[in-house]
Design a protein around this motif. Structure first.
Motif: not given
Lengths: 364, 287
Positions: B26-35, B258-261
């Protein structure tokens, strides 16, 4: 270079009395060992001298000056802790310099004295090293150096050698004695290791259960223990102590040791002292080193339980039931387990104790 | 025997991989989604891929207000102020908790008697936060502290104080008194011992406790939701507002935020890692 006088010193922790009315005079420049098993009150005594604990009763005098209420930083004592208490966030140099800097000495003098003490303790190559990763042996020297550098009039050491290895302990015993000779401080040394006390101390104060048992030179406490505790504690192995009762024989006063039979007659002066003693039940004591196996068969017959051969010495375990005897010989002996040998005890080495009180029966 | 240990090793690694997957995916999914551009993260895209096909910084531009991206929404405020609010309140809240907690822990560890106060402090944490938050809102309103970073910092400091206290007390209890005695016997004053010996030796303990307290403050949602309204909302509160009536949740923007946080705690963690790994080696003791 200060005499310490402990006067009716008592220390209680709640309901527990750690030290019961202690009186002790430690002379100026003397090396005094406080010796005893753990929990005997020796560390408590030391902590009170340093000012880390305050006495429940009694006084501590330095050269006649009452130390009650004097903060430990103002007593002029150096303290070496059992666990060294090195400041691990500082390097070796800063640890050594600490006491001098607290006293506000100029850096030039600090530097000179740090180098001098580092040289003395062979710490010079390590001065810039962080102190967190030093070996126990080095930490121990550093702890001594950190306290010694300010040249305290009184030097207190709490079991400083209990964590170092045996070989290094032997080296440090010599070095500590050397250190004390050089600076001539009054040294109080707490230990449970009688070898350290015997080899270094001018006098030993033997303690047990919060009670000072005996004060004397190493040979005094070794040769003439005042009671059963000191007799059993000092010496390795300790004095042989056999329960018996006084009995008359045609050759003079002897001790009836029950199963082991009767001893040789007591020397006249000891016999006289024993006769004037109230009780007839005594403990018959003699050093394991003062025993010989009689070739002629004269002496007390004793069964051999086993023989310990440890190179330089041989320890024979003799006796039956509760009457156990250890005998130490310099050389190998021609005795085997399960045989019976005739044991001769050097008459002058015999000590008697009152069985009821445990106190030595001595020639008046 | 050999086979058994091999199968055990396989099981062990499988368990580790599973645990890692549960936390990392889920964390990596978030990171990917951010871009990802909107077409790739929205349900309308219906074409979910691990790697962004057309990587873009639009989500970041969007939350900082320099682009409305393809969303037909304009934000009424940007992420800049909430990030500042989060940083200020969490940092100062941590300072409050750590300074009061450390002082209290030292006092109780060295001179305190009894267990009542330490236990009372931890009991504060047994209280359901909701039950106290309304009274706190009333008090903060009375004091004029509502919707300010300093008001948040104060309540954060109070709420995390028990943690700071307990962590530091454990560390102080573990630090041998002999080290302080060794300095005292040289004539050092109590204050100087504390400042020059105790605190420096406690650096690893201070660092790990501060990180722990900071993360607690940084991730708070409830308190910030109740005590801020407009000016000083924090990242979590701001994040909740990232949605529109037209597109629903703005996942891309949320992922970017979320990535920034995640940055400050990670950076702090790396910065004090040396301390965390090294642990505490007090006075190089035997024991």
């Amino acid at each position: 270079m200060t005499a310490i006088h402990l006067e009716n010193l008592v220390k209680r922790f709640g309901a527990f009395t750690a030290l019961k009315t202690m009186d002790l005079e430690i002379r100026d420049g003397e090396f005094m060992a406080l010796l005893g098993p753990s929990g005997c009150g020796k560390s408590t005594t030391m902590n009170m001298i340093a000012g880390m604990e305050s006495p429940s009763k009694g006084r501590i005098l330095f050269d006649g000056r009452d130390m009650n209420g004097v903060a430990m930083g103002r007593r002029g004592v150096g303290f070496v802790f059992q666990n060294y208490a090195i400041f691990t966030h500082m390097n070796v140099y800063d640890n050594l310099a600490y006491g001098l800097r607290v006293r506000g000495l100029p850096e030039r003098e600090v530097d000179g004295r740090v180098r001098k003490i580092a040289d003395f303790l062979q710490l010079t190559p390590l001065l810039k090293q962080p102190s967190a990763k030093l070996s126990v042996n080095i930490l121990q020297r550093l702890a001594i150096g950190r306290s010694a550098i300010v040249e305290p009039a009184i030097f207190l050491l709490d079991e400083p050698l209990s964590n170092v290895d045996a070989a290094f302990r032997a080296v440090m015993r010599t070095e500590l004695k050397h250190l004390q000779r050089q600076f001539r401080q009054t040294m109080v040394y707490v230990t449970h290791d009688q070898l350290e006390a015997m080899t270094m101390a001018d006098r030993i104060a033997v303690m047990d259960h919060g009670v000072l048992q005996q004060v004397g030179t190493p040979l005094e406490v070794y040769n003439d223990p005042v009671n059963l505790f000191v007799a059993g504690f000092i010496g390795s192995p300790g004095m042989n102590l056999l329960k018996g009762s006084l009995a008359d024989s045609d050759r003079g006063l002897v001790v009836d040791l029950g199963e082991l039979g009767r001893t040789a007659p007591l020397p006249p002066q000891l016999a006289a002292a024993a006769r004037s003693n109230a009780g007839r039940d005594v403990v018959y004591g003699f050093r394991p080193e003062r025993v010989s196996l009689s070739e002629t068969g004269e002496g007390m017959p004793m069964p051999v339980t086993f023989i310990e051969r440890i190179g330089a010495r041989t320890i024979a375990h003799l006796g039956t039931g509760e009457q156990r005897v250890k005998a130490v010989f310099d050389n190998d002996v021609a005795a085997e387990s399960a045989s019976t040998v005739a044991v001769a005890i050097e008459p002058a080495s015999v000590r008697l104790f009152d069985a009821a009180t445990g106190v030595a029966i001595r020639e008046a | 025997m050999m086979n058994r240990s091999v199968s055990f090793e396989i099981f062990r690694y499988a368990a580790i991989l599973l645990a890692l997957a549960i936390t990392l995916v889920p964390t990596l999914w978030m990171a990917s989604m951010a871009f990802k551009p909107i077409a790739e993260w929205s349900a309308a895209g219906a074409d979910l891929t691990w790697w962004p096909k057309n990587p873009t910084l639009d989500n970041f531009r969007f939350i900082f207000g320099t682009s409305t991206s393809d969303l037909i929404v304009a934000l009424d405020r940007t992420a800049g102020k909430p990030i500042l609010s989060s940083l200020l309140s969490a940092v100062f809240g941590t300072l409050v908790a750590m300074s009061c907690g450390t002082a209290a822990a030292y006092g109780l560890s060295r001179f305190g008697s009894g267990q009542n106060l330490p236990l009372a402090l931890i009991q504060l944490r047994l209280f359901p936060p909701m039950a106290v938050m309304i009274p706190v809102m009333i008090m903060w309103a009375f004091l004029g502290l509502v919707d300010s970073w300093w008001g948040l910092a104060l309540i954060y400091g109070i709420v995390t104080l028990p943690f700071a206290f307990w962590l530091m007390k454990t560390f102080f209890d573990d630090m041998p008194r002999e080290i302080e005695d060794a300095a005292l016997v040289e004539g050092c004053s109590r204050t100087r011992v504390f400042m020059k010996i105790t605190l420096p030796m406690m650096r690893p303990a201070l660092a790990s406790s501060a990180l722990f307290v900071f993360i607690l403050n940084w991730s708070d949602y409830l308190i910030a939701l109740l005590l801020t309204t407009r000016e000083w909302v924090t990242i979590p509160v701001y994040m909740a507002s990232l949605s529109s009536s037209m597109t629903g949740q703005l996942y891309g923007a949320k992922a970017a935020l979320g990535l920034i946080a995640a940055v400050p705690p990670v950076v702090m963690g790396i910065a004090i890692q040396r301390h965390l790994v090294r642990g505490l080696t007090f006075g190089a003791l035997k024991q």
